[in-house]
Every structure is written in structure tokens, then in C-alpha cells.
Design a protein around this motif. Structure first.
Motif, PDB file in Angstrom:
ATOM      1  N   GLY A 221       1.024  -1.275  -0.302  1.00  0.00           N
ATOM      2  CA  GLY A 221      -0.252  -0.134  -0.254  1.00  0.00           C
ATOM      3  C   GLY A 221       0.523   0.598   0.104  1.00  0.00           C
ATOM      4  O   GLY A 221       0.280   2.452  -0.646  1.00  0.00           O
ATOM      5  N   PHE A 222       1.740   1.270   0.872  1.00  0.00           N
ATOM      6  CA  PHE A 222       3.021   2.549   0.878  1.00  0.00           C
ATOM      7  C   PHE A 222       4.072   2.524  -0.304  1.00  0.00           C
ATOM      8  O   PHE A 222       3.443   3.672  -0.969  1.00  0.00           O
ATOM      9  CB  PHE A 222       4.297   2.302   1.980  1.00  0.00           C
ATOM     10  CG  PHE A 222       5.279   2.827   1.433  1.00  0.00           C
ATOM     11  CD1 PHE A 222       5.406   4.121   2.122  1.00  0.00           C
ATOM     12  CD2 PHE A 222       6.358   2.415   1.387  1.00  0.00           C
ATOM     13  CE1 PHE A 222       6.315   5.174   1.941  1.00  0.00           C
ATOM     14  CE2 PHE A 222       7.722   3.033   1.583  1.00  0.00           C
ATOM     15  CZ  PHE A 222       7.693   4.354   1.431  1.00  0.00           C
ATOM     16  N   LEU A 223       3.354   1.249  -1.092  1.00  0.00           N
ATOM     17  CA  LEU A 223       4.601   1.429  -2.462  1.00  0.00           C
ATOM     18  C   LEU A 223       3.725   2.374  -3.744  1.00  0.00           C
ATOM     19  O   LEU A 223       4.089   2.850  -4.672  1.00  0.00           O
ATOM     20  CB  LEU A 223       5.359   0.512  -2.416  1.00  0.00           C
ATOM     21  CG  LEU A 223       6.335  -0.187  -1.935  1.00  0.00           C
ATOM     22  CD1 LEU A 223       6.341  -1.682  -2.168  1.00  0.00           C
ATOM     23  CD2 LEU A 223       7.562   0.509  -2.124  1.00  0.00           C
ATOM     24  N   ALA A 224       2.250   1.715  -3.882  1.00  0.00           N
ATOM     25  CA  ALA A 224       1.031   1.544  -4.734  1.00  0.00           C
ATOM     26  C   ALA A 224       0.549   2.954  -4.653  1.00  0.00           C
ATOM     27  O   ALA A 224       0.680   3.903  -5.133  1.00  0.00           O
ATOM     28  CB  ALA A 224       0.580   1.005  -4.124  1.00  0.00           C
ATOM     29  N   LEU A 225       1.005   4.227  -3.554  1.00  0.00           N
ATOM     30  CA  LEU A 225       0.559   5.014  -2.997  1.00  0.00           C
ATOM     31  C   LEU A 225       1.207   6.423  -3.453  1.00  0.00           C
ATOM     32  O   LEU A 225       0.401   7.076  -3.701  1.00  0.00           O
ATOM     33  CB  LEU A 225      -0.585   5.379  -2.086  1.00  0.00           C
ATOM     34  CG  LEU A 225      -1.702   4.529  -1.171  1.00  0.00           C
ATOM     35  CD1 LEU A 225      -2.022   4.929   0.520  1.00  0.00           C
ATOM     36  CD2 LEU A 225      -2.822   5.120  -1.903  1.00  0.00           C
ATOM     37  N   GLY A 251      -2.898  14.039   2.422  1.00  0.00           N
ATOM     38  CA  GLY A 251      -3.467  13.168   3.219  1.00  0.00           C
ATOM     39  C   GLY A 251      -2.773  12.004   2.780  1.00  0.00           C
ATOM     40  O   GLY A 251      -2.017  11.244   3.964  1.00  0.00           O
ATOM     41  N   VAL A 252      -3.520  11.472   1.589  1.00  0.00           N
ATOM     42  CA  VAL A 252      -2.974   9.973   1.034  1.00  0.00           C
ATOM     43  C   VAL A 252      -1.473  10.205   1.612  1.00  0.00           C
ATOM     44  O   VAL A 252      -0.618   8.815   1.417  1.00  0.00           O
ATOM     45  CB  VAL A 252      -3.281  10.104  -0.773  1.00  0.00           C
ATOM     46  CG1 VAL A 252      -2.497   8.596  -0.887  1.00  0.00           C
ATOM     47  CG2 VAL A 252      -5.005   9.322  -0.518  1.00  0.00           C
ATOM     48  N   PHE A 253      -0.474  10.648   0.688  1.00  0.00           N
ATOM     49  CA  PHE A 253       1.072  10.809   1.560  1.00  0.00           C
ATOM     50  C   PHE A 253       0.968  10.543   2.234  1.00  0.00           C
ATOM     51  O   PHE A 253       2.405   9.394   2.627  1.00  0.00           O
ATOM     52  CB  PHE A 253       2.058  11.940   0.426  1.00  0.00           C
ATOM     53  CG  PHE A 253       2.838  12.101   0.458  1.00  0.00           C
ATOM     54  CD1 PHE A 253       3.744  11.567  -0.275  1.00  0.00           C
ATOM     55  CD2 PHE A 253       3.943  12.792   1.458  1.00  0.00           C
ATOM     56  CE1 PHE A 253       5.177  10.872  -0.387  1.00  0.00           C
ATOM     57  CE2 PHE A 253       5.137  12.894   1.816  1.00  0.00           C
ATOM     58  CZ  PHE A 253       5.705  11.855   0.715  1.00  0.00           C
TER      59      PHE A 253
END
Length: 298
Positions: A221-225, A251-253
Motif C-alpha cells: 500500500g505504501f509503495l502503490a500510493l 492526506g494520502v501521502f
């Protein structure tokens, strides 16, 4: 303090960090506040510093679970180094905002942050590669599905878009040619570990719902966002829609950063569980005078 650290609390921190970052970005964008000004910016960067400091500490402790020379130990050593490089980057950035360097030295001193950025991404890619090979060594083969190829194409689609908008990157106008070159590598250096994350996601599917599986899923999830978040930050200003999009992106970052911490924390919980189990087994074995294992320990 680490003994009281739980993933539930970290999920709460992740949600708060995402909300704070979104609120700060909304406030700055809607009031046309110059980037890098205000206490909110200092707070969001302080949260990034805290996240990578925690990830560095936990990664270092996980190293003790593996024998020297093992591939998985090498993987976590690189992950620890990547976290430390990111910690240096965000600590340096926090200082540039706190001391006002972001205005006076934006194209010189401040742009040097790209050095730890690139180092962190290279180390992260190396760590993920070593981790993937380690799983392969124990027989966990990657079995790609059609959706994985579609996801890979979606990730790669962001690369030319970001590269085309590279003049809008934060340090694209640095006075140092090497810094401009390093930042132009950002989309490629972000895409490569994300592609490795697809393979790790398939391995996590084989693991079921254990702590290691959750660790890998948070890592994916960390990598994909991060790549789409970077792309959104480079889009031209379209008024209110851009303000909303940038707020969501912030917020996503921020949330993605804490997903990395959660990935390390879930793996750390596996270490804690194993140690508690060993302690309980030892405690149960020791009192039995006729127990050979207890006698051996005595």
C-alpha cells in the motif's frame, strides 16, 4: 515504550496524520499561502520525522531475528538504511522550514534534500529485491495473475506523465545540475519498488492473514500510493478542484508514510510474539524436575 506499541494505535496515528496533512494543505491552497509557511507545515514534517525514526528503530531490532549473511537480514538492513536516509531527508526539510531557508536557499541548499531522497529509494529497492529473493529461497514462488499485469501497466502509466511534468517538481530549478538530474529520476525510482511490491503482494496472498502477510500488504500500500500522489501534486492549478485534489493528495501521502511504519510494526509484532512464546515455553518447562528440557535449561 516499544512494548506498548500496538498496530491499532499506529492506525489511529496514520489516520490523524492524514487528516492533519489534508487540513494544512486545504488551508494553504484556499488562502494562497506560500508553500513552507506556517506551524501546520512544521507539524506535518515533524510527523514524517517521527514516522521514519520509528521505522528505523524497529527495522534495526528486526535484524536480530536473522543470522548474519542471510538474505532476509540483508533485506532488513537495507530497509533500515532506507528509513534512516528518509529520516535524514525529513529532518533536514523540517529545519529548512523552521529556519526559513525554504525562501532564501530554495534553489541551492534546500535542493540538496534530493540526495537522501534518491539514496533512500535505491536502498528501498535493494531491500525489497533481497526480501523477494529470500521468499523465493524458501519455496514461496510468485504466481502472477492477469490483474497484476494491469496494475503494473497502471503504475507505469504515471511515469511518462510525471517525467513530462518534471519542470514542476520541487527542485527542478535547482542551481545544481546533479540535483536536477537526480530529481528527474524520481518517477523511475518510485516505479521500480512499486513493481516489486506487486510480487510481494502475491506472496502475501499465500500467507493468509498472519502478521507477516499484513506487513507485506501495508508495504505494498505504501509503495502503490506514492507514485499517483506525486503525479497529482504536479497537475496545473484548476481552481477549486485542484484545491480539493491537493488536499486529498496530502492526506494520502501522509497516510502512505505511516503504512510503511505499520509494515515494519506488523513484522516487529511477529518478533514479539515469538519471544513471548519462547518465554512461556521456558517458564512452563523449568519447574518440571523430570522434564528433560527443563533440566537442560537448568
Amino acid at each position: 515504550m516499544l512494548e506498548r506499541l500496538t498496530t491499532n494505535r499506529l492506525w489511529l496515528v496514520a489516520a490523524l496524520a492524514a487528516l492533519i496533512s489534508s487540513a494544512v494543505q486545504f488551508e494553504q491552497s484556499s488562502h494562497k499561502v506560500p508553500n513552507g509557511h506556517g506551524p501546520g507545515v512544521l507539524l506535518t514534517h515533524a510527523l514524517q520525522v517521527a514516522a521514519y525514526a520509528l521505522a528505523s528503530i524497529l527495522s534495526r531490532k528486526i535484524l536480530d531475528d536473522y543470522p548474519r549473511g542471510s538474505r532476509m537480514r540483508r533485506a532488513w538492513l537495507l530497509m533500515c538504511a532506507a528509513s534512516t536516509a528518509a529520516l535524514i531527508r525529513y529532518t533536514f526539510e523540517w529545519l529548512t522550514y523552521a529556519l526559513g531557508w525554504i525562501d532564501r536557499y530554495h534553489y541551492t541548499l534546500v535542493s540538496l534534500r534530493q540526495v537522501p531522497v534518491v539514496i533512500s529509494l535505491v536502498l528501498l529497492t535493494g531491500g525489497l529485491s533481497a526480501m523477494l529473493w529470500s521468499f523465493q529461497d524458501i519455496g514461496m514462488r510468485v504466481r502472477f495473475r492477469g490483474v497484476d499485469y494491469l496494475f503494473a501497466l497502471a503504475i507505469l502509466a504515471f511515469v511518462p506523465g510525471i517525467f513530462a511534468l518534471r519542470d514542476r517538481l520541487s527542485d527542478a530549478h535547482s542551481q545544481f545540475a546533479i540535483i536536477r538530474f537526480l530529481q528527474s529520476l524520481s518517477p523511475f525510482l518510485l516505479a521500480l519498488p512499486t513493481l516489486l511490491g506487486i510480487a510481494l503482494h502475491r506472496i502475501s496472498q499465500q500467507m493468509g492473514d498472519g502478521q507477516m502477510a499484513f506487513s507485506l500488504r501495508c508495504l505494498v500500500g505504501f509503495l502503490a500510493l506514492r507514485l499517483p500522489a506525486l503525479f497529482v501534486s504536479l497537475l496545473p492549478d484548476y481552481g477549486t478542484p485542484s484545491v480539493i485534489l491537493l488536499g486529498v493528495r496530502a492526506g494520502v501521502f501522509a497516510g502512505a508514510t505511516w503504512l510503511f511504519v505499520l509494515a515494519v510494526a506488523y513484522r516487529w509484532q511477529l518478533t514479539q510474539s515469538a519471544r513471548r512464546l519462547a518465554d512461556e515455553y521456558s517458564s512452563a518447562a523449568l519447574p518440571g524436575a523430570g522434564n528433560s528440557w527443563g533440566a537442560t535449561l537448568r
